[in-house]
Motif scaffolding. Structure first.
Motif, PDB file in Angstrom:
ATOM      1  N   UNK A   1      -0.116  75.918  55.901  1.00  0.00           N
ATOM      2  CA  UNK A   1       1.151  76.322  55.288  1.00  0.00           C
ATOM      3  C   UNK A   1       1.906  75.109  54.746  1.00  0.00           C
ATOM      4  N   UNK A   2       2.675  75.339  53.710  1.00  0.00           N
ATOM      5  CA  UNK A   2       3.513  74.293  53.139  1.00  0.00           C
ATOM      6  C   UNK A   2       4.845  74.261  53.881  1.00  0.00           C
ATOM      7  N   UNK A   3       5.218  73.079  54.338  1.00  0.00           N
ATOM      8  CA  UNK A   3       6.483  72.935  55.045  1.00  0.00           C
ATOM      9  C   UNK A   3       7.609  72.711  54.047  1.00  0.00           C
ATOM     10  N   UNK A   4       8.709  73.421  54.251  1.00  0.00           N
ATOM     11  CA  UNK A   4       9.848  73.317  53.349  1.00  0.00           C
ATOM     12  C   UNK A   4      11.122  73.058  54.141  1.00  0.00           C
ATOM     13  N   UNK A   5      12.133  72.586  53.428  1.00  0.00           N
ATOM     14  CA  UNK A   5      13.453  72.374  54.012  1.00  0.00           C
ATOM     15  C   UNK A   5      14.477  72.718  52.941  1.00  0.00           C
ATOM     16  N   UNK A   6      15.598  73.313  53.354  1.00  0.00           N
ATOM     17  CA  UNK A   6      16.635  73.725  52.414  1.00  0.00           C
ATOM     18  C   UNK A   6      17.953  73.046  52.764  1.00  0.00           C
ATOM     19  N   UNK A   7      18.544  72.395  51.758  1.00  0.00           N
ATOM     20  CA  UNK A   7      19.860  71.796  51.868  1.00  0.00           C
ATOM     21  C   UNK A   7      20.868  72.746  51.218  1.00  0.00           C
ATOM     22  N   UNK A   8      22.079  72.801  51.770  1.00  0.00           N
ATOM     23  CA  UNK A   8      23.110  73.692  51.220  1.00  0.00           C
ATOM     24  C   UNK A   8      24.465  73.023  51.326  1.00  0.00           C
ATOM     25  N   UNK A   9      25.345  73.361  50.375  1.00  0.00           N
ATOM     26  CA  UNK A   9      26.714  72.845  50.470  1.00  0.00           C
ATOM     27  C   UNK A   9      27.730  73.973  50.436  1.00  0.00           C
ATOM     28  N   UNK A  10      28.990  73.618  50.561  1.00  0.00           N
ATOM     29  CA  UNK A  10      30.050  74.617  50.649  1.00  0.00           C
ATOM     30  C   UNK A  10      30.324  75.348  49.351  1.00  0.00           C
ATOM     31  N   UNK A  11      29.756  74.876  48.252  1.00  0.00           N
ATOM     32  CA  UNK A  11      29.948  75.533  46.963  1.00  0.00           C
ATOM     33  C   UNK A  11      28.887  76.592  46.699  1.00  0.00           C
ATOM     34  N   UNK A  12      27.976  76.769  47.641  1.00  0.00           N
ATOM     35  CA  UNK A  12      26.934  77.775  47.481  1.00  0.00           C
ATOM     36  C   UNK A  12      25.659  77.274  46.844  1.00  0.00           C
ATOM     37  N   UNK A  13      25.591  75.991  46.533  1.00  0.00           N
ATOM     38  CA  UNK A  13      24.369  75.426  45.965  1.00  0.00           C
ATOM     39  C   UNK A  13      23.338  75.223  47.067  1.00  0.00           C
ATOM     40  N   UNK A  14      22.121  75.657  46.807  1.00  0.00           N
ATOM     41  CA  UNK A  14      21.026  75.536  47.771  1.00  0.00           C
ATOM     42  C   UNK A  14      19.838  74.867  47.087  1.00  0.00           C
ATOM     43  N   UNK A  15      19.303  73.843  47.723  1.00  0.00           N
ATOM     44  CA  UNK A  15      18.186  73.067  47.190  1.00  0.00           C
ATOM     45  C   UNK A  15      17.027  73.172  48.170  1.00  0.00           C
ATOM     46  N   UNK A  16      15.913  73.746  47.708  1.00  0.00           N
ATOM     47  CA  UNK A  16      14.742  73.919  48.573  1.00  0.00           C
ATOM     48  C   UNK A  16      13.700  72.875  48.196  1.00  0.00           C
ATOM     49  N   UNK A  17      13.229  72.135  49.200  1.00  0.00           N
ATOM     50  CA  UNK A  17      12.293  71.029  49.023  1.00  0.00           C
ATOM     51  C   UNK A  17      11.008  71.317  49.777  1.00  0.00           C
ATOM     52  N   UNK A  18       9.939  70.654  49.371  1.00  0.00           N
ATOM     53  CA  UNK A  18       8.640  70.874  49.999  1.00  0.00           C
ATOM     54  C   UNK A  18       7.933  69.549  50.208  1.00  0.00           C
ATOM     55  N   UNK A  19       7.154  69.469  51.290  1.00  0.00           N
ATOM     56  CA  UNK A  19       6.394  68.256  51.602  1.00  0.00           C
ATOM     57  C   UNK A  19       5.339  67.938  50.551  1.00  0.00           C
ATOM     58  N   UNK A  20       4.793  68.960  49.882  1.00  0.00           N
ATOM     59  CA  UNK A  20       3.747  68.743  48.891  1.00  0.00           C
ATOM     60  C   UNK A  20       4.365  68.129  47.639  1.00  0.00           C
ATOM     61  N   UNK A  21       4.031  66.883  47.382  1.00  0.00           N
ATOM     62  CA  UNK A  21       4.600  66.193  46.241  1.00  0.00           C
ATOM     63  C   UNK A  21       6.070  65.869  46.390  1.00  0.00           C
ATOM     64  N   UNK A  22       6.593  65.925  47.639  1.00  0.00           N
ATOM     65  CA  UNK A  22       8.033  65.729  47.868  1.00  0.00           C
ATOM     66  C   UNK A  22       8.814  66.485  46.807  1.00  0.00           C
ATOM     67  N   UNK A  23       8.490  67.751  46.647  1.00  0.00           N
ATOM     68  CA  UNK A  23       8.888  68.490  45.462  1.00  0.00           C
ATOM     69  C   UNK A  23      10.182  69.262  45.612  1.00  0.00           C
ATOM     70  N   UNK A  24      10.798  69.504  44.454  1.00  0.00           N
ATOM     71  CA  UNK A  24      11.930  70.411  44.304  1.00  0.00           C
ATOM     72  C   UNK A  24      11.374  71.793  43.988  1.00  0.00           C
ATOM     73  N   UNK A  25      11.417  72.706  44.969  1.00  0.00           N
ATOM     74  CA  UNK A  25      10.909  74.056  44.735  1.00  0.00           C
ATOM     75  C   UNK A  25      11.914  74.902  43.975  1.00  0.00           C
ATOM     76  N   UNK A  26      13.204  74.758  44.326  1.00  0.00           N
ATOM     77  CA  UNK A  26      14.218  75.569  43.671  1.00  0.00           C
ATOM     78  C   UNK A  26      15.583  74.927  43.847  1.00  0.00           C
ATOM     79  N   UNK A  27      16.473  75.231  42.910  1.00  0.00           N
ATOM     80  CA  UNK A  27      17.891  74.869  42.991  1.00  0.00           C
ATOM     81  C   UNK A  27      18.680  76.116  42.626  1.00  0.00           C
ATOM     82  N   UNK A  28      19.398  76.656  43.602  1.00  0.00           N
ATOM     83  CA  UNK A  28      20.189  77.858  43.361  1.00  0.00           C
ATOM     84  C   UNK A  28      21.654  77.480  43.178  1.00  0.00           C
ATOM     85  N   UNK A  29      22.246  77.935  42.061  1.00  0.00           N
ATOM     86  CA  UNK A  29      23.663  77.714  41.804  1.00  0.00           C
ATOM     87  C   UNK A  29      24.269  79.011  41.284  1.00  0.00           C
ATOM     88  N   UNK A  30      25.586  79.083  41.285  1.00  0.00           N
ATOM     89  CA  UNK A  30      26.291  80.225  40.717  1.00  0.00           C
ATOM     90  C   UNK A  30      26.757  79.890  39.304  1.00  0.00           C
TER      91      UNK A  30
END
Length: 353
Positions: free
Chosen positions: A23-52
């Protein structure tokens, strides 16, 4: 490794099952403005950036694969950290002093984004994570041994992602080597601020008066061209689709922001989607930016909502040193020496107005 690192409160860890692989390991960072950044160990990659957007609607503003298997077969380089050298090295070879180094050719006769054994295909270690009043951060680390991909020297790399409460996402790269070797790192995420459809209605401004001339294989010739009066003049914000048909093949060029390549933060570009109000401003310590308009996306893979990833579905704004620099004496050097530290910072600032 990620499984051994305790996550601070507020940082989410998870895994993505992949058939026939760990399985690919991921981690998600979030802030108080609702922005969420999902990262992955494979390629130290940016999987997604969610904003409003200006209406409060939430979207992922990066292209992401629907099928997890495609992250393992990621020849479009979605979201990954690429290197040792981003972009193309002409003829898949270069010299340092009297020694010639031959690299695998994975783009016709040329070497692209570090080749098949590059950093983009490695599972990086997560070595540090922090959460505090200013935001959240995660640091990934990778090692490239002597001779890997044809490159000299052992390279140690760290990449820290910092999501701030001010809605900035900073990427901070550090690298050291035990032998002179070229290093030019970047992230290859594809932006789509609408979260759907394509990018031709986006507007772009690039703070550059010059562009690197390319040959028919998209390798720099060594010449710098003035952008004034051409389809590649983005000094004033304009719609990407306005002149793209006048630039054969679409945009896939390096805009030179700083000919001297001084390692100081400077404005690089601003991407805007008028309909949603979203924008992302980019500042970086790097010499310029490769703007790639997704010309080779062909619909053979789907994004998360199930729709095919077609041509112009997303665009890349890759900040790094001059491409093919080891083969051009008039380009600023990208050779890292033992005892030196490679440092790069690129910051994305998000807003919706």
């Amino acid at each position: 490794m990620l499984s051994e690192l305790a996550m601070p409160r507020g940082i989410e860890s998870a895994t993505i099952p992949v058939a026939g692989a760990e399985p690919l390991r991921t981690v998600t960072l979030a802030n108080g403005r609702g922005t969420r950044v999902r990262l992955c160990e494979l390629g130290a990659s940016l999987l997604s950036v969610e904003t409003t957007d200006r209406y409060g609607h939430r979207d992922n503003i990066l292209l992401s694969y629907a099928d997890p298997q495609h992250w393992l077969e990621n020849d479009w380089y979605l979201g990954v950290a690429v290197g040792r050298v981003a972009n193309r090295i002409g003829g898949a070879r270069f010299r340092i002093g009297e020694t010639e180094y031959r690299l695998p050719a994975n783009d016709g006769a040329n070497h692209l984004h570090g080749g098949p054994d590059g950093l983009s295909g490695k599972r990086w270690q997560m070595v540090q994570s922090e959460s505090g009043a200013a935001g959240q951060s995660v640091t990934f680390r990778s090692e490239s041994p002597e001779g890997e991909g044809g490159y000299p020297g052992r390279l140690s790399v760290e990449l820290t992602y910092r999501l701030g409460e001010d809605d900035t996402l900073a990427l901070e790269y550090r690298a050291t080597t035990d032998k002179a070797t070229p290093v030019a790192l970047t992230n290859h995420c594809y932006w789509n601020l609408a979260g759907r459809d394509g990018i031709l209605e986006h507007e772009l401004e690039i703070h550059a008066e010059k562009l690197l001339a390319l040959n028919s294989e998209l390798v720099p010739t060594g010449e710098l061209l003035d952008v004034e009066g051409t389809p590649v003049d983005f000094r004033k914000r304009k719609k990407i689709g306005r002149d793209i048909d006048a630039w054969p093949g679409g945009y896939d060029n390096f805009w030179v922001v700083d000919e001297n390549a001084e390692k100081i933060l400077k404005p690089i570009a601003e991407l805007t989607h008028p309909a949603s109000g979203r924008s992302v401003k980019i500042v970086s310590s790097e010499a310029g930016v490769q703007f790639y308009s997704g010309n080779f996306l062909d619909g053979s893979r789907n994004r998360e909502d199930g729709s095919p990833i077609q041509q112009y579905a997303g665009l890349c704004l890759e900040t790094h040193g001059f491409p093919d620099a080891p083969n051009h004496d008039n380009f600023p050097s990208v050779i890292l020496q033992p005892g030196e530290e490679y440092r790069q910072t690129t910051i994305y600032s998000f807003s919706a107005e």
